[in-house]
Motif scaffolding. Structure first.
Motif, mmCIF file in Angstrom:
data_model
loop_
_atom_site.group_PDB
_atom_site.id
_atom_site.type_symbol
_atom_site.label_atom_id
_atom_site.label_comp_id
_atom_site.label_asym_id
_atom_site.label_seq_id
_atom_site.Cartn_x
_atom_site.Cartn_y
_atom_site.Cartn_z
ATOM 1 N N ASP A 146 4.558 46.743 -4.801
ATOM 2 C CA ASP A 146 3.786 46.008 -5.800
ATOM 3 C C ASP A 146 4.409 44.644 -6.091
ATOM 4 N N ILE A 147 5.738 44.623 -6.132
ATOM 5 C CA ILE A 147 6.422 43.344 -6.393
ATOM 6 C C ILE A 147 6.030 42.315 -5.330
ATOM 7 N N PHE A 148 6.082 42.720 -4.071
ATOM 8 C CA PHE A 148 5.799 41.758 -3.008
ATOM 9 C C PHE A 148 4.310 41.429 -2.950
ATOM 10 N N GLN A 149 3.500 42.421 -3.169
ATOM 11 C CA GLN A 149 2.055 42.198 -3.090
ATOM 12 C C GLN A 149 1.611 41.155 -4.126
ATOM 13 N N ALA A 150 2.316 41.113 -5.233
ATOM 14 C CA ALA A 150 1.929 40.208 -6.316
ATOM 15 C C ALA A 150 2.273 38.736 -6.037
ATOM 16 N N LEU A 151 3.099 38.486 -5.031
ATOM 17 C CA LEU A 151 3.513 37.094 -4.762
ATOM 18 C C LEU A 151 2.357 36.286 -4.174
ATOM 19 N N PRO A 152 2.316 34.997 -4.408
ATOM 20 C CA PRO A 152 1.244 34.182 -3.841
ATOM 21 C C PRO A 152 1.351 34.134 -2.310
ATOM 22 N N ARG A 153 0.189 34.024 -1.684
ATOM 23 C CA ARG A 153 0.082 33.902 -0.220
ATOM 24 C C ARG A 153 0.554 35.149 0.531
ATOM 25 N N VAL A 154 0.710 36.261 -0.152
ATOM 26 C CA VAL A 154 1.001 37.514 0.550
ATOM 27 C C VAL A 154 -0.334 38.186 0.835
ATOM 28 N N GLU A 155 -0.632 38.391 2.114
ATOM 29 C CA GLU A 155 -1.918 38.982 2.477
ATOM 30 C C GLU A 155 -1.873 40.501 2.304
ATOM 31 N N SER A 156 -0.834 41.109 2.834
ATOM 32 C CA SER A 156 -0.720 42.568 2.698
ATOM 33 C C SER A 156 0.734 42.999 2.881
ATOM 34 N N VAL A 157 1.022 44.185 2.376
ATOM 35 C CA VAL A 157 2.373 44.755 2.460
ATOM 36 C C VAL A 157 2.240 46.154 3.056
ATOM 37 N N HIS A 158 3.075 46.474 4.042
ATOM 38 C CA HIS A 158 2.956 47.767 4.737
ATOM 39 C C HIS A 158 4.300 48.481 4.790
ATOM 40 N N ARG A 159 4.244 49.721 4.425
ATOM 41 C CA ARG A 159 5.416 50.591 4.651
ATOM 42 C C ARG A 159 5.314 51.118 6.073
ATOM 43 N N VAL A 160 6.344 50.978 6.879
ATOM 44 C CA VAL A 160 6.325 51.461 8.262
ATOM 45 C C VAL A 160 7.644 52.164 8.513
ATOM 46 N N THR A 161 7.551 53.458 8.825
ATOM 47 C CA THR A 161 8.797 54.208 8.967
ATOM 48 C C THR A 161 9.406 54.062 10.358
ATOM 49 N N ARG A 162 8.611 53.666 11.339
ATOM 50 C CA ARG A 162 9.119 53.511 12.703
ATOM 51 C C ARG A 162 9.920 52.207 12.834
ATOM 52 N N PRO A 163 10.810 52.141 13.805
ATOM 53 C CA PRO A 163 11.555 50.882 13.998
ATOM 54 C C PRO A 163 10.636 49.762 14.506
ATOM 55 N N TYR A 164 9.567 50.119 15.217
ATOM 56 C CA TYR A 164 8.574 49.105 15.605
ATOM 57 C C TYR A 164 7.531 49.102 14.489
ATOM 58 N N LYS A 165 7.010 47.948 14.175
ATOM 59 C CA LYS A 165 6.130 47.816 13.014
ATOM 60 C C LYS A 165 4.710 47.471 13.469
ATOM 61 N N LEU A 166 4.556 46.260 14.055
ATOM 62 C CA LEU A 166 3.224 45.780 14.430
ATOM 63 C C LEU A 166 2.597 46.679 15.488
ATOM 64 N N ALA A 167 3.420 47.312 16.306
ATOM 65 C CA ALA A 167 2.916 48.163 17.378
ATOM 66 C C ALA A 167 2.574 49.559 16.883
ATOM 67 N N SER A 168 2.927 49.873 15.643
ATOM 68 C CA SER A 168 2.778 51.266 15.184
ATOM 69 C C SER A 168 1.363 51.546 14.671
ATOM 70 N N ARG A 169 0.967 52.775 14.782
ATOM 71 C CA ARG A 169 -0.350 53.166 14.273
ATOM 72 C C ARG A 169 -0.369 53.182 12.739
ATOM 73 N N GLU A 170 0.775 53.318 12.141
ATOM 74 C CA GLU A 170 0.816 53.235 10.675
ATOM 75 C C GLU A 170 0.331 51.861 10.229
ATOM 76 N N PHE A 171 0.727 50.834 10.960
ATOM 77 C CA PHE A 171 0.392 49.471 10.586
ATOM 78 C C PHE A 171 -1.069 49.150 10.899
ATOM 79 N N HIS A 172 -1.592 49.736 11.974
ATOM 80 C CA HIS A 172 -2.938 49.400 12.462
ATOM 81 C C HIS A 172 -3.572 50.699 12.951
ATOM 82 N N PRO A 173 -4.228 51.441 12.035
ATOM 83 C CA PRO A 173 -4.693 52.792 12.390
ATOM 84 C C PRO A 173 -5.746 52.840 13.503
ATOM 85 N N ALA A 174 -6.605 51.843 13.609
ATOM 86 C CA ALA A 174 -7.660 51.907 14.632
ATOM 87 C C ALA A 174 -7.117 51.520 16.002
ATOM 88 N N ASP A 175 -7.737 52.037 17.055
ATOM 89 C CA ASP A 175 -7.363 51.639 18.417
ATOM 90 C C ASP A 175 -7.569 50.134 18.600
#
Lengths: 347, 347, 347, 347
Positions: free
Chosen positions: B51-80
């Motif tokens: 919530d702290i980060f989401q509230a900052l200006p120009r922050v589009e979104s905040v994601h919790r990602v438990t894997r060491p890879y983030k952008l490649a993970s399905r947690e970050f981007h659920p759809a194929d």
């Protein structure tokens, strides 16, 4: 080169053949099975040699085999072997063999309930472990002979042949009494004494590939069983050990078409051990059938979180039924059928 | 946790975000891509932090990602992810991507003839190597830029996007000019400088798994590309190195469903390298599609015995066409379609 | 067969040789180095052929080599190669080469202090990474050129040649300017473009074995460098990837005597990466020297728990000094000496 | 946690202990050995629990053990185990155990001659196979019990304890009668029934690591033997199976110091199988001793080209004697001694 001796041959006939082999400067290796005797000729394969041996009395046939395994090779037996395992179930034909059930037989009620559930979903063989190979001596090692009796009864009640692992020569009589198929586990692929013994039994044997078993070693292990006179060998790919730690084992799908190329023996896929992860079992089962496997062995448990062994890789009853529908679609695409499913004559 | 910054953010906006991260006692990792900036927050994920980060200006979104890879993970981007590779071809949707062609581009006529043949059999992407990684310095290493021109022209003539391997940062401009998809080969899976560079390019990239690359390492290699702002990453399973010597590599079919579970990126199967043996290519291709692969990469050569490289694993034109029929049957069973094949809307 | 051309040969002389090779129905493979040209003769080695080529003008020598690698093979160069790496240090002779220092160069003071400490304990080469290959893009990737300057200065201040990893052709000029030995890391063993480039440089190169690099592939990778005219190649065994998860890598001690049998190039052991566990570094270092290694590469850090990379496998200064004493005892047993230690003339 | 019960405990005493364990909500695992009974407590290790159990009658000691193997762990038994194998030979002390002899016992004269030769060169234990595990059923499988008699007689004649492989429970009485140390081969590392049986025997057992046996699995296999009451277990590292094809197996030198860290059991190195190549045996033997091995097992044959098995890795008598001199120098460097060699008291 191997020489198949006709069933009517007497010991004297065999001596004649052996002497003739030795006169050519080669060695004879005798495999006396209950139904036929096979003589391996060790030494170079010169032209004309075949005719010399073929001409001897009581020689049924002579085969050149370039592979180190002979009886297991497709050169020796070009057609696919189909193995009758009882209750009308055959392994190796158009109909797939679906072996399913719990990792361990936990109690009488549990194995009966498992039999009912897997049959309802389309399985035609019931699996269950009575003697469990466990990495640690401090874990549940199976119900032993008591478990065998429950398994047998559950199979009988539901019209399913049963398969269970034999870990030691000590238990061979009990296992032969209660099981329709004897399973040799991955850790015993090269337990040569055990292979010799199940070769002497009449029962169908399912031989799992070792964790680091090369294809040639695996077929030579099958050869041990066959050289003792038991041709009813089913192979089972169950994953190999590699550097990858994301799964328990790496299912080796290449092995399926290669084994079919090299050997006439049927081959079953075990995606439960081949992945060690329930979420991967269905897609890998589908892959194995697409690649030509003759059937599947699947661990199924009504409550995987409480299974006495291998819970992480067990499917629930519902998930197993769902897997069967997915596998059925792939089977149709490769002109195979699920057990008991009507197939058009043209398939 | 990762913070996606909105495209309009100025450097000052980003500084504000970073300072806020540091005030919480965490470190910020900045990935400035051409289209968006991503800030990795390194440190523990306490409740409320989001919530702290989401509230900052120009922050589009905040994601919790438990894997060491983030952008490649399905947690970050659920759809194929579905990746447009040109000429109307998409990788990752219902329609399979079939990449086919010779290992090496041998000459102009040969690649044109290959393009014609693979298209006729149903391929929708043309492959061909201009820069070849070869174990020995004394073997044919490809036609280089001349080969790229032939490949591009052959693709254009037949309406096929083309894929070719990039081995070095040195050749990136030439490869980007002529290729529709840049291939990163198995030996370069962890050539991190090259990954950074193709991350800065706009082109789709196909990243092959290394010979001993673990799934997590592979997805982290994809993350290198994505962290530079290029989301168009396609993965390719091409067999791993194991103890088994009966095939050149062991195709790891488990990887297909596991990657689909962990990541949203499309995954292609390469049974040519995954087996190294032409007789195994078709069954392993069928297996890969059954397991959920989004397409295939196949080596095809009009005369494999005379191929300048990888002849033993190449299919003839006829055998490739036959493979496509077999793959088509399996595809239908898993509700996928071959390129250009009409599928019912319900699929 | 390979033909070594004399340095005075003109392009016309070389053309004459190539035509003669082609007249015999064989192919010529030309490697033009800065100091000498080598022509590989591809085709069968018939008796008498050697004499034909030896008789041509400007042919210095002709060698039959049965291995796929030529210049790297012991058949081509029977004596051990000894490589001068500067500051009077030689790799490959009786005196061991001891390369030590931190995984990453962390700052100026730290690398100077490390240089002092490892020299005091008996090291004769300083190691430190300025460009770090990291599995994740979100971790510290080295100080880059700034780090190179610190490393060079630290080496100069303490009279130690320095070794550092080159990850990309892009950085070759900077690395050549500041380093005495260029390290090619395990992940780049088959980055053939990079091998070509360091082959064109004059600097000594240390080539690490890949995580799944076979011995033959590794020697062929060395051949890439040598075929470009750089004979100053040092090999480094750093552990391979296996099924064993108890250590980060499995140090392959067999490789040491086998490489010495097949090749004349010196071989260094890296037990830090070869084990990934500080408690195993000393015994495995001792084993490597006993097996015939020409030296060691050891990660040393004043405070391993706070190292920016590879802390778990780094030795403290004290532990490194203790390791040197243990290694010294084994070295004496195999008639090798630690750097700067007086040895009797007979050794 | 494990509880060691005192030898005088009656079944009733043991029941009391088990009930107390169960009252705490934990499970008891009973291992009744011939000399002592051990009770494993399965469940969490809360503070205070130790005192509760220690206070019960007939409890000798209580141990917290974090590893899955208990009796084999160094936590349970901090001092090195030293195992008396007869004829005054001890395995695990300062003096190395050198086991040498032919792969197979070929005939009476041959094993007597081998015993004489290896003893003359400094071996203190005689090896020889009577039951041979062979990949193919068509190769020499050993002389069986006849071989055991020759081996025993040869050992007796030269004052050497003898070691031979047991492959099956069937042969345990014969092997126990004639051998001083029972060898469990690599292929039987997880033949749990066989492990149970040798655990019930009183004889020292040498347990080889499996071809793909992880360290933890290996120590759990040792635990099987020890849990039956036989503490006399010797481990043997004999190479693992990896992707490398340049040698038969890859000797895992890391295993030696790691096993010494984790366990108190002595560890022997087998560089004959660990390399499969005679030219590598001596350097790898030296490496193993430098790394801390407690001894060696070496295949020696007067005429390796004519050996009935494993000729490629066997040393001639002369080469073995030469190896012993090289090993002796390394042994001195690590304060170990060859058998029968006088060592200063301070060592």
């Amino acid at each position: 080169m191997i020489i198949v001796v006709s069933p009517e041959a007497t010991p004297d006939d065999i001596d004649v053949i052996i002497k003739r082999i030795e006169e050519t400067g080669r060695q004879a290796h005798l495999s006396v099975g209950q139904e036929r005797t096979i003589i391996g000729v060790i030494g170079s394969d010169e032209p004309g040699l075949e005719d010399i041996f073929q001409a001897l009395p009581r020689v049924e046939s002579v085969h050149r085999v370039t592979r180190p395994y002979k009886l297991a090779s497709r050169e020796f037996h070009p057609a696919d072997s189909v193995i009758d395992v009882g209750y009308g179930v055959k392994v190796g034909g158009t109909e797939l063999a679906i072996m399913a059930g719990p990792c361990s037989i936990e109690n009488e009620e549990h194995i009966f309930d498992s039999a009912r559930a897997v049959k309802a979903a389309g399985a035609n063989i019931l699996r269950g472990g009575a003697f469990k190979p466990r990495t640690s001596p401090y874990t549940f090692r199976g119900l032993g002979e008591e478990g065998l009796r429950y398994l047998h009864a559950a199979g009988k009640a539901h019209g399913l042949p049963v398969i269970t692992e034999l870990m030691s020569v000590r238990d061979i009589d009990a296992v032969c009494q209660y099981a329709d198929i004897i399973q040799i586990g991955a850790r015993n692929m090269q337990n040569f004494i055990l292979l010799d013994e199940v070769g002497r039994a009449k029962k169908p044997v399912m031989l799992k590939r070792g964790l680091s078993g090369q294809i040639e070693e695996w077929l030579l292990a099958a050869e041990y069983i066959m050289a003792q006179g038991n041709p009813n060998v089913i192979l089972c790919e169950r994953g190999i050990r590699t550097f990858e730690t994301a799964y328990r084992n790496t299912f080796d799908v290449n092995a399926i078409p290669l084994v079919r190329e090299l050997s006439h023996l049927p081959i079953i896929a075990d995606p439960s051990h081949g992945t060690g992860k329930a979420s991967l079992v269905t897609p890998v089962a589908m892959a194995a059938i697409a690649a030509g496997a003759d059937g599947l062995m699947i661990e199924v448990h009504n409550n995987p979180d409480h299974a006495l062994s291998d819970g992480a890789q067990s499917l629930t009853y519902e998930r197993f039924a769902s897997m069967m529908r997915s596998v059925g679609a792939v089977a149709a695409a490769v002109e195979r059928t699920l057990p008991g499913v009507w197939a058009p004559a043209s398939a």
